[in-house]
Structure formats: structure tokens, C-alpha cells
Design an enzyme around this catalytic site. Structure first.
Site, PDB file in Angstrom:
ATOM      1  N   HIS A 235       0.858  -1.179   0.000  1.00  0.00           N
ATOM      2  CA  HIS A 235       0.000   0.000   0.000  1.00  0.00           C
ATOM      3  C   HIS A 235       0.897   1.232   0.000  1.00  0.00           C
ATOM      4  O   HIS A 235       2.139   1.097  -0.030  1.00  0.00           O
ATOM      5  CB  HIS A 235      -0.951  -0.026   1.208  1.00  0.00           C
ATOM      6  CG  HIS A 235      -0.249  -0.296   2.516  1.00  0.00           C
ATOM      7  ND1 HIS A 235       0.645   0.588   3.067  1.00  0.00           N
ATOM      8  CD2 HIS A 235      -0.271  -1.367   3.351  1.00  0.00           C
ATOM      9  CE1 HIS A 235       1.113   0.103   4.199  1.00  0.00           C
ATOM     10  NE2 HIS A 235       0.586  -1.097   4.393  1.00  0.00           N
TER      11      HIS A 235
ATOM     12  N   HIS B 108       4.058   1.295   2.171  1.00  0.00           N
ATOM     13  CA  HIS B 108       5.260   0.629   1.648  1.00  0.00           C
ATOM     14  C   HIS B 108       5.930   1.497   0.585  1.00  0.00           C
ATOM     15  O   HIS B 108       7.151   1.578   0.510  1.00  0.00           O
ATOM     16  CB  HIS B 108       4.893  -0.714   0.993  1.00  0.00           C
ATOM     17  CG  HIS B 108       4.340  -1.724   1.943  1.00  0.00           C
ATOM     18  ND1 HIS B 108       3.019  -2.083   1.944  1.00  0.00           N
ATOM     19  CD2 HIS B 108       4.936  -2.456   2.896  1.00  0.00           C
ATOM     20  CE1 HIS B 108       2.811  -3.001   2.871  1.00  0.00           C
ATOM     21  NE2 HIS B 108       3.960  -3.247   3.472  1.00  0.00           N
TER      22      HIS B 108
ATOM     23  N   GLU C 291       8.003   2.957  10.678  1.00  0.00           N
ATOM     24  CA  GLU C 291       7.899   3.195  12.127  1.00  0.00           C
ATOM     25  C   GLU C 291       6.599   2.653  12.699  1.00  0.00           C
ATOM     26  O   GLU C 291       6.434   2.595  13.909  1.00  0.00           O
ATOM     27  CB  GLU C 291       7.994   4.704  12.402  1.00  0.00           C
ATOM     28  CG  GLU C 291       9.388   5.255  12.156  1.00  0.00           C
ATOM     29  CD  GLU C 291       9.508   6.729  12.480  1.00  0.00           C
ATOM     30  OE1 GLU C 291       8.474   7.376  12.757  1.00  0.00           O
ATOM     31  OE2 GLU C 291      10.646   7.230  12.443  1.00  0.00           O
TER      32      GLU C 291
ATOM     33  N   SER D 116      -1.457  -3.623   5.721  1.00  0.00           N
ATOM     34  CA  SER D 116      -2.013  -4.652   4.829  1.00  0.00           C
ATOM     35  C   SER D 116      -3.197  -5.342   5.495  1.00  0.00           C
ATOM     36  O   SER D 116      -4.094  -5.851   4.827  1.00  0.00           O
ATOM     37  CB  SER D 116      -0.949  -5.691   4.494  1.00  0.00           C
ATOM     38  OG  SER D 116       0.187  -5.046   3.967  1.00  0.00           O
TER      39      SER D 116
END
Ligand code: PAF
Length: 287
Positions: free
Chosen positions: A38, A41, A152, A190
Site C-alpha cells: 500500500h 510501503h 515506524e 495490509s
């Protein structure tokens, strides 16, 4: 969606490509993922491009970091889509090994980390961080990039990775990238795809709970006071259970009661079958 992005599946091919770039004097960044990509990433790829000339992303749903009753088999796998998204984000190579490439017959080594890996997700998901530390150690040694970028959002995972990279003298800079959020505050994950519309409507309360604790700490209240109330708030909002909601030292993850140093407020809670995690940082006003 079809992608032109080169995909390699063996460690030998990965190393050959990295050597080719190194021979041209180029620097390399690695973005390890489990796929189902998504925007969060893709922001790691953007961050990686700030640090290096070439970016390798890995997509590997790592069986050793899932517990027996966790979502390994139903974890979304969508390589073509992932490859197209990576290519669009400027990634140069996808490393997508098979399970046997990563864990061949006879594989018998585990990397375990004490301290930062204990407590929080380490308690709720026994063995999880050993699985993460083992696979990330392998990925770092396979690619030997200049830097590797991690989100993070998985703050404890980032702390574990920083710890073993330092302890094992792995010559790779570990870079953290800030959490991306939906407009209502929900951290991108995800696992958000698992939620029903009703659960999705409740999910933003996780971030609101963290913000409430942050405000309380800034106003001088203690974690001992604030956390149980915030947990109660999440249960009232509709979460089925809260695994933890705690205030920890931002680096060592030691428990902290007052805002006397940079802290991280971390939470994990369940909505139906979905387990969501999130965290935010707070620093004392004088810093
Ligand atoms: O954060 C993840 O997606 C995974 O834990 C990682 C770092 C790719 C290791 O499998």
C-alpha cells in the site's frame, strides 16, 4: 496490472545484480516487505531513493514470524500488483524468493534478541521477533545494501532490527520511515483489508486513544493513570480486546511512567479477527 520491473528469485541472482551496481559505484537500499503493498510501503521506497541510487524491494511472506494460529495462509499474496506498484514508485529490482530459497532443508539457525523484543508484541506473539530477526538478518546479508528502510508503524520491530544490526556488526544503516495514515488517522496496514465496514468505522479510535494518552502525558499525568482509561475507551468504542497500550522509552522500550524523556505510546488491539497495532512518539516540551 503488468510490470516491467525485474524480478529475481535466488540469492545468487540478487547478489549478481547488486555486484553489477556496486561495480558502477552505485549505492543500494533495501526495502524488505511481505507484499500486499500500500502507499505506506511505497513511501519506504521513496525514502530509500533519498538514501541510495538503486532500490531493491523484497517481497517474502515469512512463515517463521507467524504463530500457529495466525494469518500466514490467508495473508494476501498479489505479486503482479505489488511489482507494478513498486515499479511506479521508482524501485529498481524485486527480490521475491521462495520459502525453500530462504529456508532450505536443514536450516537450523535463529536470531533472537533480548530486551527490546520482550514484552508488547513479543509477549502476545511468542517467536514472532525471532522470525523477523532471522529473516531480516538473512535479507541484509544477502543484499548487503548501504541502508535498509523499515516503517515506524512497527516500532518494536524497528527497535529489534536496530539492536541486532548493531550487535552483530551488520554494516547496513537502518532507516525508519514515518507511519502513513488515512484521513481519519488509521495507520495504513495490509491487515486493514481484513476489516468489515463496521470494524473499519471503529478502527480510527486506536489513534484517538494514543493521542489522548499523549495529551495526558504532556499535561503531567502518569502512564499508570492514563493507560487503563485509554484501554477502557477502546473497549467501549467497540474493540473486542486490547493486547496492550503502554508508554515506553522510545529507544530501549523500557516502561516509562512520566514524560521525562522521549517516549513511544504503543497499542495493539483486536477488532473481530483483525489485530491492529499503532504507536506515536511524544517528547518532553523542553527538548
Ligand atoms: O514488516 C514486515 O513487513 C516484515 O516483518 C519484514 C520486516 C518484511 C520481515 O518479514
Amino acid at each position: 496490472m503488468t510490470a516491467e520491473l525485474d524480478i529475481v528469485r535466488s540469492v545468487a541472482e540478487l547478489r549478481a545484480r547488486v555486484k553489477y551496481w556496486r561495480d558502477q559505484g552505485l549505492t543500494i537500499a533495501l526495502v524488505p516487505t511481505m507484499g500486499a503493498l500500500h502507499q505506506g510501503h511505497l513511501s519506504l521506497v521513496t525514502k530509500a531513493l533519498e538514501h541510495a541510487d538503486r532500490v531493491v524491494a523484497s517481497v517474502f511472506v515469512n512463515p517463521t514470524q507467524f504463530g500457529p494460529n495466525e494469518d500466514f495462509s490467508r495473508y494476501p499474496r498479489q505479486e503482479e500488483r505489488d511489482a507494478a506498484l513498486l515499479e511506479g514508485a521508482g524501485c529498481h529490482l524485486l527480490f521475491a524468493p521462495t520459502v525453500t530459497e530462504m529456508y532450505p532443508d536443514g536450516f537450523a539457525t535463529t536470531v533472537t534478541v533480548a530486551g527490546v523484543a520482550d514484552g508488547l508484541c513479543g509477549t502476545v506473539r511468542p517467536g514472532h521477533f525471532a522470525g523477523v530477526a532471522t529473516v531480516v538478518t538473512k535479507l541484509l546479508l544477502q543484499a548487503l545494501p548501504d541502508v535498509a528502510v523499515f516503517g515506524e508503524k512497527d516500532w518494536q520491530q524497528l527497535a529489534v532490527i536496530r539492536r541486532f544490526a548493531r550487535d552483530l556488526d551488520i554494516p547496513v544503516g537502518i532507516v525508519g520511515a514515518p507511519t502513513l495514515r488515512e484521513a481519519d488517522g488509521l495507520a495504513l496496514s495490509s491487515r486493514n483489508a481484513y476489516m468489515t465496514p463496521e470494524e473499519r468505522a471503529i478502527a480510527p479510535w486506536l489513534k484517538r486513544g494514543l493521542d489522548g494518552v499523549a495529551d495526558g502525558l504532556r499535561a503531567g499525568a502518569s502512564a499508570a493513570d492514563l493507560c487503563p482509561k485509554a484501554i477502557d475507551g477502546l473497549l467501549k468504542a467497540g474493540f473486542a480486546s486490547v493486547d496492550y497500550l503502554e508508554v515506553r522509552d522510545a529507544e530501549t522500550l523500557a516502561p516509562v511512567d512520566k514524560l521525562d524523556r522521549p517516549v513511544r505510546i504503543l497499542v495493539a488491539a483486536r477488532l473481530g479477527k483483525t489485530r491492529l497495532i499503532d504507536n506515536i512518539g511524544v517528547v518532553p516540551a523542553s527538548r
